[in-house]
Design an enzyme around this catalytic site. Structure first.
Site, mmCIF file in Angstrom:
data_model
loop_
_atom_site.group_PDB
_atom_site.id
_atom_site.type_symbol
_atom_site.label_atom_id
_atom_site.label_comp_id
_atom_site.label_asym_id
_atom_site.label_seq_id
_atom_site.Cartn_x
_atom_site.Cartn_y
_atom_site.Cartn_z
ATOM 1 C CG ASP A 43 -1.952 -0.968 0.977
ATOM 2 O OD1 ASP A 43 -2.103 -1.760 0.054
ATOM 3 O OD2 ASP A 43 -2.702 -0.992 2.218
ATOM 4 C CE1 TYR A 46 -2.656 1.913 -6.831
ATOM 5 C CE2 TYR A 46 -3.506 3.264 -4.657
ATOM 6 C CZ TYR A 46 -3.637 2.782 -6.157
ATOM 7 O OH TYR A 46 -4.743 3.058 -6.785
ATOM 8 C CG ASP A 47 -0.681 4.970 -0.357
ATOM 9 O OD1 ASP A 47 -1.879 4.883 -0.971
ATOM 10 O OD2 ASP A 47 -0.801 4.757 0.864
ATOM 11 C CB SER A 92 -30.326 19.220 -3.101
ATOM 12 O OG SER A 92 -31.282 19.433 -3.987
ATOM 13 C CG LEU A 93 -30.931 22.407 1.635
ATOM 14 C CD1 LEU A 93 -29.769 22.967 2.635
ATOM 15 C CD2 LEU A 93 -32.398 22.532 2.427
ATOM 16 C CE LYS A 128 -26.000 24.267 1.477
ATOM 17 N NZ LYS A 128 -24.847 23.773 0.771
ATOM 18 C CG ASP A 130 -18.129 23.569 1.270
ATOM 19 O OD1 ASP A 130 -18.784 22.883 0.746
ATOM 20 O OD2 ASP A 130 -17.391 24.355 0.710
ATOM 21 C CE1 TYR A 238 -27.758 17.887 7.183
ATOM 22 C CE2 TYR A 238 -25.661 18.750 7.830
ATOM 23 C CZ TYR A 238 -26.591 18.103 6.662
ATOM 24 O OH TYR A 238 -25.951 17.636 5.537
ATOM 25 C CE LYS A 302 -31.871 22.142 8.040
ATOM 26 N NZ LYS A 302 -31.256 21.219 8.950
ATOM 27 C CE LYS A 326 -24.309 27.927 -1.264
ATOM 28 N NZ LYS A 326 -24.127 27.234 -2.625
ATOM 29 C CB CYS A 420 -5.734 23.404 -34.881
ATOM 30 S SG CYS A 420 -4.976 22.430 -33.688
ATOM 31 C CB CYS A 423 -2.215 20.042 -36.494
ATOM 32 S SG CYS A 423 -4.085 20.352 -36.942
ATOM 33 C CB CYS A 450 -4.635 17.669 -34.990
ATOM 34 S SG CYS A 450 -4.320 18.535 -33.489
HETATM 35 S S1 IVH Z 1 -30.707 20.195 5.606
HETATM 36 C C1 IVH Z 1 -34.052 18.077 3.665
HETATM 37 N N1 IVH Z 1 -28.755 21.434 6.964
HETATM 38 O O1 IVH Z 1 -26.260 20.961 2.114
HETATM 39 C C2 IVH Z 1 -32.884 18.902 3.912
HETATM 40 N N2 IVH Z 1 -28.259 20.601 4.884
HETATM 41 O O2 IVH Z 1 -27.243 21.869 -0.460
HETATM 42 C C3 IVH Z 1 -31.606 18.039 4.162
HETATM 43 N N3 IVH Z 1 -25.897 20.799 4.458
HETATM 44 O O3 IVH Z 1 -27.183 17.827 0.810
HETATM 45 C C4 IVH Z 1 -30.427 19.070 4.138
HETATM 46 N N4 IVH Z 1 -25.250 21.763 6.015
HETATM 47 O O4 IVH Z 1 -25.145 18.273 2.382
HETATM 48 C C5 IVH Z 1 -28.953 20.805 5.834
HETATM 49 N N5 IVH Z 1 -27.109 22.472 8.336
HETATM 50 C C6 IVH Z 1 -27.560 22.082 7.210
HETATM 51 C C7 IVH Z 1 -26.600 21.762 6.237
HETATM 52 C C8 IVH Z 1 -26.878 20.714 4.879
HETATM 53 C C9 IVH Z 1 -24.813 21.329 4.884
HETATM 54 C C10 IVH Z 1 -25.513 20.234 3.185
HETATM 55 C C11 IVH Z 1 -26.296 18.873 2.843
HETATM 56 C C12 IVH Z 1 -27.240 19.034 1.598
HETATM 57 C C13 IVH Z 1 -26.837 20.173 1.058
HETATM 58 C C14 IVH Z 1 -27.742 20.855 0.222
#
Ligand code: IVH
Length: 725
Positions: A43, A46-47, A92-93, A128, A130, A238, A302, A326, A420, A423, A450
């Protein structure tokens, strides 16, 4: 070859060679490890190969290969993980980018619930994170399985890796948890951990990790959990997915429960009923962003009441009751020194901005993509301009805009090259199949000649579905191309005349591989090859395989030329229409010279449209492509296309219907194949139908066939019937 020469000391040629070698070597070890479960190196070794590859790519980003191992981290390694279907999809949001967007969101909620007299809507606001979301299934309080988000419906089973995260309890604490519950949250890496990892890697001469999020992602997708464990990932809980019983009435209460059960929850979460306070919390969190110690990219609001969440519901893949506000993307100002044009393996000309290095969001940026000529014109980006650069969540930086006040006197608008740069062939815009308008991307027309395209073209030429030259794989094509032994398809047939050089090339490669293995393992080679051993046993076989293809089938040859948009199906249509290569070539050349009749003749072929004709015209307009084709015709003698005679073909005179999806053939190809064998292909099933070929998803046509008692076979059955299996 892989003598550990410092990356900075390598020439571009050396770096490209080493990257090519590493791509193959790592792919080989991946197969040995993942597919055959029989690793050939440790490993650590490989690394070391991967680190060397990463270091080379970091220093020579323009040499990153299409088949780079670094691009496979995701997909490739992921083959080692089992799939997990989420019991409740991971959503997602929706994003909000301004205060007004947030006010609209709250107003939408108020309108939705306006009939509920006296109801005051309360919202939570929290950072939120990251990172990467994960779903953790607990059965009777025990951590049973953990998965990535995947496409939201199906993720990957990364239980073993998640078990190494200390914020994830193996057993839920406290009481009152449902028997079955999916806990959801974000896996992330702290800044401190990220910096420590980079410092350690630098000390070992290893790779530079780009940002905590990508590093966390890479760390989570390790097949070896001890690697994940060494990365000290963290987890904020969360949310939740499936729960066998309700356990809270509000978001606040639910998150408090998660905390009681042993999860880490974010301390910056508040509850409020006013837009002003939501925005205040947004600004408060934004102000702390730099000192939190982990990356966040916004604030999530929320609706607090879970019963109301349920009523408000979902749109497509996101809840209506939540929104992500955002933070603006991080930006910086720098000077665009030069615009370079890169030519990709499919001939696409991509402009790249070379920048005076600048730090954006903690990452030094020296290049930015400009996408295409339209984008440069639209933003009026010129060499020497001062520009605003932005990294939007992702790693690839973009140019947001030019600062015109800083434009140097006498600057000229950028003129996108007509030729290009590799060539010298004309670069043209194709007509987009869908819109019928010219594509934004310009492409080099030197398909066959080319250097930027020729290796891929040659690989295609010899591939199984094309000329099918046995024993001549990608690896040998690259080698012979690098050694200047083959530049265009005709050269393949002259390879035999240069047998000594071929042997030498093979010998050099063998030596290099042995040396690399030696450098990797530290072991000495047993013996040095003698001159007599410099032969290559497979060589005669290879030469005979090439000889055997001097009379290729017409459809295969047309396909092998690699003209854009001419797949096997279209190649078969053209072969069937023209019968001989000479006929195909003369009509194509006439069309390329602007002969309307020839263009009309091509357009009249059933199944061939403007895009394909445009592509043929483009190919044959380039005199050097034509020359390469003629050169090839000096070496080979394509067969005439023969339509099987009625008594030979099992489907001659029969009416065949294809329905459902085909997996091995395209529709065009299946149709061409049937017609070639004398069958008539119909679009719908009737009493006149003799045979239905049904693939997965076949619906009403299949039912009709069954009710009429018509023979039904699947795709494999069809291939067998026509002797193509
Ligand atoms: S709530 C139904 N809360 O953001 C709602 N999401 O852009 C479920 N994320 O896929 C998500 N911090 O990976 C929620 N405090 C937070 C969050 C969060 C990061 C991410 C999560 C989601 C993405 C959507």
């Amino acid at each position: 070859m892989a003598e550990a020469k410092p990356v900075e000391a390598l020439t571009e040629g050396e770096a490209a060679d080493e990257l090519a070698f590493l791509a193959k070597e790592i792919a080989r070890h991946d197969v040995a490890y993942h597919t055959r479960d029989a690793p050939e190196i440790s490993d650590a070794d490989y690394d070391a190969l991967r680190r060397r590859n990463d270091a080379l790519e970091a220093f020579f980003p323009h040499l990153i290969r299409a088949d780079s191992p670094s691009k496979r981290v995701g997909a490739g390694v992921a083959e080692g993980f089992a799939k997990v279907t989420h019991r409740v999809p991971m959503l997602s949001l929706t994003n909000a980018f301004s205060d007004a967007d947030v006010a609209d969101f709250v107003a939408r909620g108020q309108r939705f619930f306006e009939k509920d007299a006296g109801l005051e809507l309360a919202f939570t606001a929290e950072p939120k994170i990251d990172g990467l979301s994960a779903s953790l299934r607990y059965a009777h309080g025990k951590f049973a399985q953990g998965a990535t988000r995947g496409d939201g419906e199906v993720g990957e089973d990364i239980t073993a890796n998640l078990r190494t995260i200390k914020d994830i309890p193996q057993n839920l604490a406290g009481s009152g948890w449902p028997d079955e519950i999916e806990i959801r949250g974000e896996v992330y890496m702290t800044h401190a951990e990220f910096e420590a990892l980079n410092a350690k890697s630098a000390a070992e001469g290893g790779q530079v990790y780009v940002n905590p999020r990508n590093t966390a992602a890479g760390s989570l997708r390790q097949l070896d959990p001890s690697v994940t464990a060494s990365r000290n990932l963290r987890f904020f809980a969360y949310a939740w997915g499936f729960a066998s019983a309700p356990f809270a009435k509000t978001q606040m209460e639910a998150v408090a429960k998660l905390s009681e059960w042993g999860f880490v929850t974010n301390p910056l979460m508040i509850r409020t009923s006013s837009v002003e306070e939501m925005l205040q919390q947004y600004r408060a969190i934004e102000a702390q962003r730099a000192t939190l110690g982990y990356d966040i990219d916004g604030v999530v609001y929320k609706l607090d009441d879970l019963a109301l969440q349920q009523r408000w519901g979902f749109v497509a893949r996101a809840p209506r009751w939540a929104i992500a506000h955002k933070f603006p993307a991080e930006q910086a100002t720098t000077i665009l020194e030069r615009i370079d044009i890169q030519v990709g393996r499919t001939g696409a000309l991509t402009p790249v901005a070379r920048l005076l290095p600048v730090t954006v969001g903690g990452v030094v940026v020296t290049n930015a993509t400009l996408h295409n000529a339209d984008e440069i014109a639209r933003k009026d980006i010129r060499e020497g301009d001062t520009v605003v650069v932005q990294r939007a969540g992702d790693v690839i930086p973009q140019i947001v805009r030019v600062i015109p006040e800083k434009r140097p006197a006498g600057s000229e608008p950028y003129v996108f090259p007509e030729f290009c740069p590799v060539c010298g062939s004309p670069a043209v815009q194709e007509i987009n199949e869908k819109t019928g308008k010219p594509d934004a991307v310009k492409r080099c027309t030197g398909d066959l000649i080319c250097p930027a395209q020729s290796v891929e073209q040659l690989k295609h030429f010899v591939a199984r579905d094309a000329l099918d030259i046995d024993g001549l794989g990608s690896e040998l094509i690259e080698l012979f191309h690098d050694e200047d032994l083959i530049k265009s398809p005709a050269d393949l047939f002259r390879l035999k005349d240069r047998a000594d050089e071929v042997k030498l090339a093979l010998f050099k490669r063998r030596e290099a591989q042995a040396a690399a293995r030696e450098a990797q393992s530290g072991a000495k080679r047993k013996k040095v090859l003698s001159a007599e051993e410099r032969t290559y046993e497979g060589l005669d076989k290879l030469f005979s395989a090439i000889e055997a293809r001097r009379r290729p089938e017409l459809d295969r040859l047309i396909f092998a030329l690699g003209i854009r948009h001419i797949g096997e199906g279209n190649a078969a249509l053209l072969a069937k229409t023209f019968g001989t290569f000479a006929h195909f070539e003369s009509v194509s050349a006439l069309a390329a010279s602007g002969d309307d009749g020839a263009v009309a003749q091509l357009m009249s072929i059933d199944g061939i449209g403007e895009t394909v004709v445009g592509s043929i015209v483009r190919f044959f307009s380039n005199a050097r492509n034509k020359q390469a084709v003629d050169d090839l015709l000096g070496e080979i003698e394509p067969l005439e296309y023969v339509v099987a005679s009625a008594d030979e073909s099992p489907v001659a005179g029969k009416t065949v219907v294809f329905t459902g999806s085909l997996e091995k053939l395209t529709r065009a190809e299946a149709k061409a194949m049937a017609e070639r064998l004398g069958a008539k292909v119909a679009g719908s099933v009737s009493a006149k139908t003799d045979l239905v070929v049904a693939g997965p998803g076949a619906g009403s046509k299949l039912k009709t066939a069954e009710s009429l008692g018509i023979a039904v076979i699947d795709e494999d059955g069809w291939l067998e019937l026509v002797g193509a299996s």
